[in-house]
Design an enzyme around this catalytic site. Structure first.
Site, PDB file in Angstrom:
ATOM      1  N   VAL A 255       0.876  -1.169   0.000  1.00  0.00           N
ATOM      2  CA  VAL A 255       0.000   0.000   0.000  1.00  0.00           C
ATOM      3  C   VAL A 255       0.913   1.218   0.000  1.00  0.00           C
ATOM      4  O   VAL A 255       2.082   1.132   0.380  1.00  0.00           O
ATOM      5  CB  VAL A 255      -0.981   0.037   1.200  1.00  0.00           C
ATOM      6  CG1 VAL A 255      -2.013  -1.079   1.082  1.00  0.00           C
ATOM      7  CG2 VAL A 255      -0.245  -0.034   2.519  1.00  0.00           C
ATOM      8  N   SER A 256       0.383   2.358  -0.415  1.00  0.00           N
ATOM      9  CA  SER A 256       1.263   3.511  -0.604  1.00  0.00           C
ATOM     10  C   SER A 256       1.397   4.414   0.604  1.00  0.00           C
ATOM     11  O   SER A 256       2.281   5.261   0.631  1.00  0.00           O
ATOM     12  CB  SER A 256       0.800   4.329  -1.808  1.00  0.00           C
ATOM     13  OG  SER A 256      -0.514   4.765  -1.629  1.00  0.00           O
ATOM     14  N   SER A 257       0.556   4.259   1.607  1.00  0.00           N
ATOM     15  CA  SER A 257       0.691   5.153   2.756  1.00  0.00           C
ATOM     16  C   SER A 257       0.454   4.411   4.061  1.00  0.00           C
ATOM     17  O   SER A 257      -0.181   3.359   4.101  1.00  0.00           O
ATOM     18  CB  SER A 257      -0.278   6.333   2.643  1.00  0.00           C
ATOM     19  OG  SER A 257      -1.603   5.895   2.821  1.00  0.00           O
TER      20      SER A 257
ATOM     21  N   GLN B 228      -3.085   3.348   5.077  1.00  0.00           N
ATOM     22  CA  GLN B 228      -3.781   2.277   4.370  1.00  0.00           C
ATOM     23  C   GLN B 228      -3.481   0.935   5.028  1.00  0.00           C
ATOM     24  O   GLN B 228      -2.468   0.762   5.701  1.00  0.00           O
ATOM     25  CB  GLN B 228      -3.367   2.250   2.898  1.00  0.00           C
ATOM     26  CG  GLN B 228      -3.849   3.471   2.138  1.00  0.00           C
ATOM     27  CD  GLN B 228      -3.370   3.460   0.698  1.00  0.00           C
ATOM     28  OE1 GLN B 228      -2.195   3.261   0.434  1.00  0.00           O
ATOM     29  NE2 GLN B 228      -4.298   3.694  -0.215  1.00  0.00           N
TER      30      GLN B 228
ATOM     31  N   GLN C   3       4.764   1.733   0.940  1.00  0.00           N
ATOM     32  CA  GLN C   3       5.688   2.526   0.145  1.00  0.00           C
ATOM     33  C   GLN C   3       5.009   2.868  -1.177  1.00  0.00           C
ATOM     34  O   GLN C   3       4.247   2.077  -1.707  1.00  0.00           O
ATOM     35  CB  GLN C   3       6.941   1.685  -0.119  1.00  0.00           C
ATOM     36  CG  GLN C   3       8.084   2.363  -0.732  1.00  0.00           C
ATOM     37  CD  GLN C   3       8.960   3.081   0.295  1.00  0.00           C
ATOM     38  OE1 GLN C   3       8.890   2.782   1.479  1.00  0.00           O
ATOM     39  NE2 GLN C   3       9.727   4.030  -0.156  1.00  0.00           N
TER      40      GLN C   3
END
Length: 112
Positions: A8-10, A13, A35
């Site tokens: 996941v990017s954050s 999340q 990341q």
């Protein structure tokens, strides 16, 4: 061996749904990271996932954008896996690169 990658990017999340899907798909080992997928730089878990796999293994993600958000990076990752004799699979998009149909679908979807 099926080896999963969850991303996941954050920090806000949640990886849980990806981890469950990868386990249900039969992944025996799962790497995870919070990341951005826009670049491969600084993605330690991605590098560990690639390095861990051996010939005959299958690298599994839930969606191709879990692996990379860049078409070029995705192609380079899949190429590196293929050179190691590793197939690439996506559970939600029913992609597996050991078939011509799977390779075609991966290339088509990576553009979107």
């Amino acid at each position: 061996m099926k080896v999963g990658l969850a991303r996941v990017s954050s920090v806000g999340q949640n990886l849980e749904s990806q981890l469950i899907a990868l386990k249900e798909y039969g992944c025996e080992k799962i790497f995870s990271e919070k990341q951005s997928g826009t670049t491969t730089k600084g993605r330690t878990a991605l590098r560990e996932w690639i390095d861990f796999m051996r010939e005959g293994d299958c690298g599994v993600v839930t969606r191709i954008d879990s692996c990379s958000r860049s078409v070029l990076d995705l192609q380079l990752i899949v190429k590196e896996l293929e050179e190691k004799g590793v197939t690439f699979a996506s559970t939600e998009q029913s992609i597996i690169t050991k078939t011509a149909k799977g390779q075609c679908l991966l290339n088509m979807l990576s553009v979107f």
